[in-house]
Design an enzyme around this catalytic site. Structure first.
Site, mmCIF file in Angstrom:
data_model
loop_
_atom_site.group_PDB
_atom_site.id
_atom_site.type_symbol
_atom_site.label_atom_id
_atom_site.label_comp_id
_atom_site.label_asym_id
_atom_site.label_seq_id
_atom_site.Cartn_x
_atom_site.Cartn_y
_atom_site.Cartn_z
ATOM 1 N N LYS A 169 -9.567 2.281 -2.113
ATOM 2 C CA LYS A 169 -9.796 1.608 -0.822
ATOM 3 C C LYS A 169 -11.148 2.001 -0.220
ATOM 4 C CE LYS A 169 -7.276 0.824 3.553
ATOM 5 N NZ LYS A 169 -6.036 1.186 4.292
ATOM 6 N N CYS A 228 -5.115 -3.319 2.362
ATOM 7 C CA CYS A 228 -4.870 -3.393 3.802
ATOM 8 C C CYS A 228 -6.124 -3.679 4.638
ATOM 9 C CB CYS A 228 -4.129 -2.145 4.261
ATOM 10 S SG CYS A 228 -3.181 -2.465 5.775
ATOM 11 N N GLU A 275 0.853 -1.194 0.000
ATOM 12 C CA GLU A 275 0.000 0.000 0.000
ATOM 13 C C GLU A 275 0.897 1.256 0.000
ATOM 14 O OE1 GLU A 275 -2.105 0.198 3.721
ATOM 15 O OE2 GLU A 275 -3.541 1.697 3.015
ATOM 16 N N VAL A 333 -0.196 -2.661 10.629
ATOM 17 C CA VAL A 333 0.494 -2.207 11.837
ATOM 18 C C VAL A 333 0.145 -3.046 13.071
ATOM 19 C CG1 VAL A 333 0.867 0.187 11.112
ATOM 20 C CG2 VAL A 333 -1.310 -0.430 12.179
ATOM 21 N N MET A 334 -0.798 -3.970 12.934
ATOM 22 C CA MET A 334 -1.159 -4.826 14.072
ATOM 23 C C MET A 334 -0.564 -6.212 13.798
ATOM 24 S SD MET A 334 -5.004 -3.427 13.967
ATOM 25 C CE MET A 334 -5.820 -3.397 15.518
HETATM 26 C C1 ACM Z 1 -4.143 -0.065 7.012
HETATM 27 O O1 ACM Z 1 -5.233 -0.167 6.465
HETATM 28 N N1 ACM Z 1 -3.150 0.582 6.441
HETATM 29 C C2 ACM Z 1 -3.895 -0.676 8.337
#
Ligand code: ACM
Length: 267
Positions: free
Chosen positions: A109, A142, A38, A169-170
């Site tokens: 997105k 993502c 991304e 990030v998780m």
């Molecule tokens: C995300 O959607 N970049 C966590």
């Protein structure tokens, strides 16, 4: 079909450097379909909407999409890449798909994560797979991984491979859900996650790597570490994703009972 991902750490705002880095990886190995992270060309944590607007580009006419298309032509491959798109006043967190004959499609997105909601406009075009080198490919970006409806919509529309640029990030979460998305829809899934850290707003972010390619049985075919840059490629047979049978009597798609799923369509 050979599918691959590039896991790397973009340098914020340095599109030249990021494009060159991706070019290095793609030049080393052959794949029919590459997936990049991304926002691969700009980095993730924009300090303001103004900064994002300056770095975002029109699609398909912007230089990053054009450079990716030139790379796809040169290498004879398709590339899915996350980038910041500017369309009039709107800014989208998009994924472009380019191939040897140029631009193919853009996905904007739909599910925006955390502070993305303050920066981007959410996509409003239904999930629609496209044909790539004989396979049907669906795009997710993502956080879309958290919504079973997203992958399900693509799979019901015929997607055999999910291409998933990410800046997760998780740790481990998106990797787990994407295995389930692949398993419950009997499709392949390629997650290209980034690595590294950004702290441009006083809110440090650590990106979690662990990029992976998953089979329709939910098996991890290849994966990368939490850190480190690398490209991985694997040979897959997309037609396996057309078979939704899990035993002689059960088919995951024809066993669905949508007439009882009424809450799904409630506002
Ligand atoms: C995300 O959607 N970049 C966590």
């Amino acid at each position: 079909m050979r599918v691959g991902y590039v896991q790397f750490g973009p340098a914020f705002g340095d599109k030249e450097r990021n494009l060159a880095r991706v070019g290095e990886f793609l030049g080393r190995e052959q794949a029919d379909l590459w997936v990049l992270p991304e926002l691969f060309s700009t980095g993730y944590q924009f300090a303001s909407r103004e900064e994002l607007a300056e770095l975002a580009e029109p699609v398909p006419k912007g230089p990053t999409t054009q450079r990716l298309a030139a790379l796809a032509r040169e290498l004879g491959c398709h590339i899915v890449a996350g980038l910041a798109e500017r369309a009039g006043k709107a800014l989208f967190n998009s994924a472009v798909l380019v191939g040897p004959r140029g631009f193919v499609t853009v996905y904007r997105k739909i599910h925006l994560f955390y502070r993305e909601r303050e920066l981007f406009t959410a996509g409003n075009v239904p999930f629609t797979p496209v044909e790539v080198a004989g396979a049907k490919v669906g795009l997710l970006v993502c956080y879309d991984h958290f919504f079973p409806e997203a992958a399900r919509s693509l799979a019901l529309a015929g997607a055999e491979v999910l291409a998933h640029p990410a800046n997760l990030v998780m740790p481990g979460l998106g990797q787990m859900t994407m295995r389930v998305r692949a398993l419950e829809n009997r499709v392949f899934a390629v997650t290209a996650n980034r690595v590294g850290e950004e702290n441009r707003t006083g809110e440090p972010l650590r990106f979690t790597g662990l990029s992976q390619i998953v089979s329709p049985k939910g098996e991890v075919l290849v994966s990368s570490g939490e850190q480190g840059e690398e490209a991985r490629v694997v040979e897959i047979e997309p037609s396996l994703a057309r078979n939704k049978r899990i035993n002689a009597l059960n088919d995951l798609f024809s066993d669905r009972r949508p007439e009882f799923y009424q809450a799904l369509t409630r506002p």
